[in-house]
Design an enzyme around this catalytic site. Structure first.
Site, mmCIF file in Angstrom:
data_model
loop_
_atom_site.group_PDB
_atom_site.id
_atom_site.type_symbol
_atom_site.label_atom_id
_atom_site.label_comp_id
_atom_site.label_asym_id
_atom_site.label_seq_id
_atom_site.Cartn_x
_atom_site.Cartn_y
_atom_site.Cartn_z
ATOM 1 N N ASP A 9 0.864 -1.165 0.000
ATOM 2 C CA ASP A 9 0.000 0.000 0.000
ATOM 3 C C ASP A 9 0.906 1.221 0.000
ATOM 4 O OD1 ASP A 9 -1.599 2.188 0.713
ATOM 5 O OD2 ASP A 9 -2.808 1.022 2.126
ATOM 6 N N ASN A 23 -4.522 13.524 -10.930
ATOM 7 C CA ASN A 23 -5.202 14.079 -12.098
ATOM 8 C C ASN A 23 -4.672 15.490 -12.310
ATOM 9 O OD1 ASN A 23 -6.889 16.051 -10.655
ATOM 10 N ND2 ASN A 23 -8.006 14.264 -9.911
ATOM 11 N N GLY A 31 -8.718 6.019 -6.952
ATOM 12 C CA GLY A 31 -7.541 5.155 -7.033
ATOM 13 C C GLY A 31 -6.411 5.592 -6.122
ATOM 14 N N VAL A 32 -5.194 5.555 -6.651
ATOM 15 C CA VAL A 32 -3.998 5.946 -5.899
ATOM 16 C C VAL A 32 -4.134 7.380 -5.399
ATOM 17 C CG1 VAL A 32 -1.520 6.426 -6.122
ATOM 18 C CG2 VAL A 32 -2.463 4.324 -7.071
ATOM 19 N N ASP A 33 -4.602 8.264 -6.266
ATOM 20 C CA ASP A 33 -4.754 9.677 -5.921
ATOM 21 C C ASP A 33 -5.664 9.851 -4.706
ATOM 22 O OD1 ASP A 33 -4.448 12.445 -6.198
ATOM 23 O OD2 ASP A 33 -5.942 12.605 -7.780
ATOM 24 N N SER A 121 -0.707 5.241 -14.766
ATOM 25 C CA SER A 121 -1.529 5.066 -15.976
ATOM 26 C C SER A 121 -2.060 3.658 -16.188
ATOM 27 C CB SER A 121 -0.820 5.555 -17.251
ATOM 28 O OG SER A 121 -0.785 6.959 -17.263
ATOM 29 N N GLY A 123 -4.420 0.508 -14.748
ATOM 30 C CA GLY A 123 -5.702 0.574 -14.045
ATOM 31 C C GLY A 123 -6.698 1.466 -14.758
#
Length: 175
Positions: A9, A23, A31-33, A121, A123
């Site tokens: 994680d 973004n 997601g990750v963001d 990028s 996913g």
């Protein structure tokens, strides 16, 4: 200097800097963001808003990178980069490679020793994991070779599952 992959994680990784697959608006997302923004706490969003009000009024371009403090994360820094979205026709591998190279440029400016990357990028943005791994590994290795005096000693790709780990391990072996 080492380049490696691990399952984990990203919000729990102990590294000097973690890279956020952001973004262009820099104001959080999914997601990750979203995970990084949630774990870092509300001061991360405040720092991103300051960037939007000063140096990045139009947002962050695809392939570029910018840093903020990491606040409540175990890292010291979050390096935000915007990957190309294959679903929107953004299929230039050079733009994806730039995400990794610019993130390392920013990390070097911060004089960090360790950087942890997600599979930028892959996913939701639609890039095949094998392409992301190949481009990421090649770019990071090339960057390290071109910057032998940089402070960066440890680059890790932190992925969510065994399948992604296997893809990155194959890219590491191939290079």
């Amino acid at each position: 200097m080492s380049v490696s992959v691990e399952i984990g994680d990203l919000t729990h990784v102990e590294a000097d800097a973690v890279v956020n697959a952001a973004n262009s608006m820099l104001l959080g997302g999914g997601g990750v963001d979203g995970a990084i923004h949630a774990a870092a706490g509300p001061r991360l969003l405040e720092a991103c808003r300051r960037l939007r009000n000063t140096s990045h009024r139009d947002g962050l371009d695809i392939g570029d990178a910018v840093a903020t403090p990491a606040f409540d994360l175990p890292a010291s820094w979050v390096i935000h980069t915007v990957g190309p979205n294959l679903h929107r026709g953004q299929d230039d591998p050079a733009r994806l490679a730039s995400c990794f190279a610019r993130s390392l440029d920013v990390a070097a400016e911060l004089d960090v020793r360790s950087v942890a990357f997600p599979a930028v990028s892959a996913g939701a943005f639609g890039w095949p994991a094998a392409d992301v791994a190949r481009i990421a590994v090649a770019t990071c290795r090339s960057w390290l070779a071109e910057h032998p005096a940089a402070s960066i000693e440890d680059i890790r790709f932190v992925v969510l599952d065994e399948r992604a780990r296997d893809v990155f391990e194959a890219a590491l072996r191939a290079g």
